[in-house]
Design an enzyme around this catalytic site. Sequence first.
Site, short mmCIF file in Angstrom:
data_model
loop_
_atom_site.label_atom_id
_atom_site.label_comp_id
_atom_site.label_asym_id
_atom_site.label_seq_id
_atom_site.Cartn_x
_atom_site.Cartn_y
_atom_site.Cartn_z
N ARG A 1 6.02 152.81 44.09
CA ARG A 1 7.22 152.91 43.94
C ARG A 1 7.41 151.58 42.42
O ARG A 1 8.26 151.92 41.46
CB ARG A 1 8.06 150.93 44.70
N HIS B 1 14.17 145.17 59.36
CA HIS B 1 13.96 143.35 60.05
C HIS B 1 14.20 143.86 61.50
O HIS B 1 13.42 142.90 62.38
CB HIS B 1 15.35 142.47 59.27
N ILE C 1 15.94 148.36 47.26
CA ILE C 1 17.75 148.28 46.31
C ILE C 1 16.76 147.77 44.85
O ILE C 1 17.81 147.67 44.10
CB ILE C 1 17.54 146.39 46.98
N CYS D 1 38.72 140.38 58.06
CA CYS D 1 39.98 139.57 58.48
C CYS D 1 41.51 139.84 57.60
O CYS D 1 42.76 140.22 58.13
CB CYS D 1 40.17 138.29 59.56
N CYS E 1 33.41 136.92 54.89
CA CYS E 1 34.92 136.46 55.86
C CYS E 1 34.63 134.89 56.20
O CYS E 1 33.54 135.64 57.26
CB CYS E 1 35.67 137.73 56.45
N CYS F 1 17.68 150.68 56.31
CA CYS F 1 17.67 149.65 55.11
C CYS F 1 17.03 148.51 55.11
O CYS F 1 16.21 148.29 56.68
CB CYS F 1 19.00 149.25 55.29
N CYS G 1 41.28 134.82 55.67
CA CYS G 1 40.71 133.51 55.87
C CYS G 1 40.45 132.79 54.26
O CYS G 1 41.20 133.69 53.50
CB CYS G 1 39.86 133.80 56.71
N THR H 1 17.42 145.74 56.47
CA THR H 1 18.12 145.13 57.41
C THR H 1 17.35 146.14 58.90
O THR H 1 17.33 145.21 60.14
CB THR H 1 19.11 145.09 57.41
N LEU I 1 18.75 138.38 47.01
CA LEU I 1 19.20 139.59 48.20
C LEU I 1 18.60 139.25 49.53
O LEU I 1 19.05 139.02 50.37
CB LEU I 1 19.56 140.81 47.81
N SER I 2 17.51 138.98 49.22
CA SER I 2 16.45 139.27 50.31
C SER I 2 16.80 138.52 51.55
O SER I 2 16.95 137.46 51.18
CB SER I 2 15.19 138.07 49.55
N1 LIG Z 1 21.87 140.11 51.88
C1 LIG Z 1 22.48 141.38 51.88
O1 LIG Z 1 23.31 141.73 51.81
C2 LIG Z 1 21.51 142.04 52.45
C3 LIG Z 1 21.51 143.59 51.90
C4 LIG Z 1 20.11 144.34 52.12
C5 LIG Z 1 19.02 144.19 52.45
N2 LIG Z 1 18.58 142.78 52.00
C6 LIG Z 1 17.24 142.26 51.62
O2 LIG Z 1 16.89 142.56 50.80
C7 LIG Z 1 15.43 142.90 50.81
C8 LIG Z 1 15.07 144.16 49.98
O3 LIG Z 1 15.56 144.95 50.49
P1 LIG Z 1 14.46 146.61 50.06
O4 LIG Z 1 14.64 146.84 51.52
O5 LIG Z 1 15.26 147.07 49.37
O6 LIG Z 1 13.10 146.19 50.75
P2 LIG Z 1 11.77 146.12 50.79
O7 LIG Z 1 11.59 145.93 52.12
O8 LIG Z 1 11.72 147.39 51.23
O9 LIG Z 1 10.87 146.18 50.00
C9 LIG Z 1 10.58 145.13 49.74
C10 LIG Z 1 9.24 145.27 48.28
O10 LIG Z 1 8.87 143.62 47.69
C11 LIG Z 1 6.94 144.59 47.88
N3 LIG Z 1 7.25 143.01 47.35
C12 LIG Z 1 5.92 142.17 48.51
N4 LIG Z 1 5.65 141.31 48.60
C13 LIG Z 1 6.47 140.90 46.81
C14 LIG Z 1 5.96 139.98 45.54
N5 LIG Z 1 5.40 138.14 45.88
N6 LIG Z 1 6.19 140.25 44.51
C15 LIG Z 1 7.04 141.08 43.67
N7 LIG Z 1 7.72 142.17 45.50
C16 LIG Z 1 7.23 141.92 46.66
C17 LIG Z 1 7.02 144.98 48.29
O11 LIG Z 1 5.47 145.31 48.21
C18 LIG Z 1 7.77 146.07 48.85
O12 LIG Z 1 8.19 147.05 48.20
C19 LIG Z 1 14.98 142.98 51.90
O13 LIG Z 1 14.57 141.24 52.15
C20 LIG Z 1 15.93 143.01 52.79
O14 LIG Z 1 16.15 142.12 53.89
C21 LIG Z 1 19.50 142.08 52.51
ZN LIG Z 2 21.74 147.90 53.62
ZN LIG Z 3 38.17 136.32 56.42
#
Ligand SMILES: NC(=O)c1ccc[n+]([C@@H]2O[C@H](COP(=O)([O-])OP(=O)(O)OC[C@H]3O[C@@H](n4cnc5c(N)ncnc54)[C@H](O)[C@@H]3O)[C@@H](O)[C@H]2O)c1
Ligand SMILES: [Zn+2]
Ligand SMILES: [Zn+2]
Length: 350
Positions: free
Chosen positions: A209, A51, A183, A101, A115, A46, A104, A48, A270-271
């Site tokens: 992509r 990261h 995603i 949990c 949660c 993922c 809550c 994540t 979501l990012s």
């Molecule tokens: N909040 C949550 O619950 C949750 C869960 C999962 C993932 N995430 C986050 O969601 C994001 C997406 O995950 P992923 O695995 O699909 O992403 P990824 O990191 O594989 O892909 C990101 C894409 O964005 C493109 N990009 C870079 N700069 C850009 C711009 N200026 N404009 C448009 N596109 C651009 C990149 O070329 C890449 O293809 C990540 O930041 C991830 O950490 C959040």
């Molecule tokens: Zn994930």
């Molecule tokens: Zn809870």
Amino acid sequence: MDSIPSTMMAWTKTLDTAGGFTKEEHPVPAPGPDEVLIKTHSTSVCGTDIHIWKWDQWSKENVPLGTITGHETCGEVVAVGEGVTHPAVGDLVAIECHFACWNCPRCDEGNAHICENGSIFGVHINGAFGPYFVAPAVNARPIPAGLDPGHASIQDPLGNAIHTLTGGPVEGATVAIHGLGPIGLFAVNAAKAMGAKMVIAIDWDNEYRMNLATELGADLVLGKNNDVVAEILKATEGRGVDNSCEFSGSPQALANTIHSTRMGGYVNVLSVYGNSMPEVPMNEVVFRYLHLKGINGRKMWSTWDTMHDLLERGLIDVKRVLTHRMNIDEFPQAVELAISGECGKVVLDF
Ligand SMILES: NC(=O)c1ccc[n+]([C@@H]2O[C@H](COP(=O)([O-])OP(=O)(O)OC[C@H]3O[C@@H](n4cnc5c(N)ncnc54)[C@H](O)[C@@H]3O)[C@@H](O)[C@H]2O)c1
Ligand SMILES: [Zn+2]
Ligand SMILES: [Zn+2]
């Protein structure tokens, strides 16, 4: 079914450095009350996990050293704890990685994904880059008809995509997807499947992509060679889209969403922003009456219900987004591949 071993080797975040994973021996955990023990079938990589691999600020604050990471997973139930009525031994399941949990104020109001006492499997606590793991029985979700059980780990990111999209209107709406990682690609697919009038897909420079987005039915695909905001306005009679979804993690893309969403429209984010925190053009949000929403996880269980409906009707082209299968021994190479971006979803088999 082979007997369950007492120990296992699992990829573990051991070192306070970028990369910093080693294969370590751990006891195979025993399922406690209301938990199940699962034999891992496959776990996907993922954003994540990227990261965590890069060991950015967010990761340092959230992932204890010594954790077995990996949260997008599916497998077979091999033992159940006290009080578990379902799933049963032998069932194939996929994991909802937000453990709640159920008692809550957030859980009571239907927001168990945030949660107050929750933890995220494979981030805060041990996850599934190992051959066995335990999870609460309620988090082990049956696999819908029509989904190849070998593909079931993708429900975590597909669910993220659907949760983000449904933060605004989709059916009959104009939708922009910023960031075409796995995603974002699932979001393009799901937006078309849910009846969006127009889907605009935006990446920076990832041609691989962008081509996948076209194959998944995007009506317009934009990249760094385009003036993204101007092109979106042009495609929407100058108004901007009804629903913008941010999946890139790029501060520039977040600014683009705000400048290219219609008055009163929806911006769903979501990012996770690693080391560069975006500046948000807040006056645009205020005066244009935008609904700016952070999205986390999946709604339990309405996102899963929507997702299972789409999967059962065969409307999600999982095979097109799931571009690579590798063996768990190749974990470091799989993460490097995901970082390179020359892939859709990368899945590791056990
Ligand atoms: N909040 C949550 O619950 C949750 C869960 C999962 C993932 N995430 C986050 O969601 C994001 C997406 O995950 P992923 O695995 O699909 O992403 P990824 O990191 O594989 O892909 C990101 C894409 O964005 C493109 N990009 C870079 N700069 C850009 C711009 N200026 N404009 C448009 N596109 C651009 C990149 O070329 C890449 O293809 C990540 O930041 C991830 O950490 C959040
Ligand atoms: Zn994930
Ligand atoms: Zn809870």
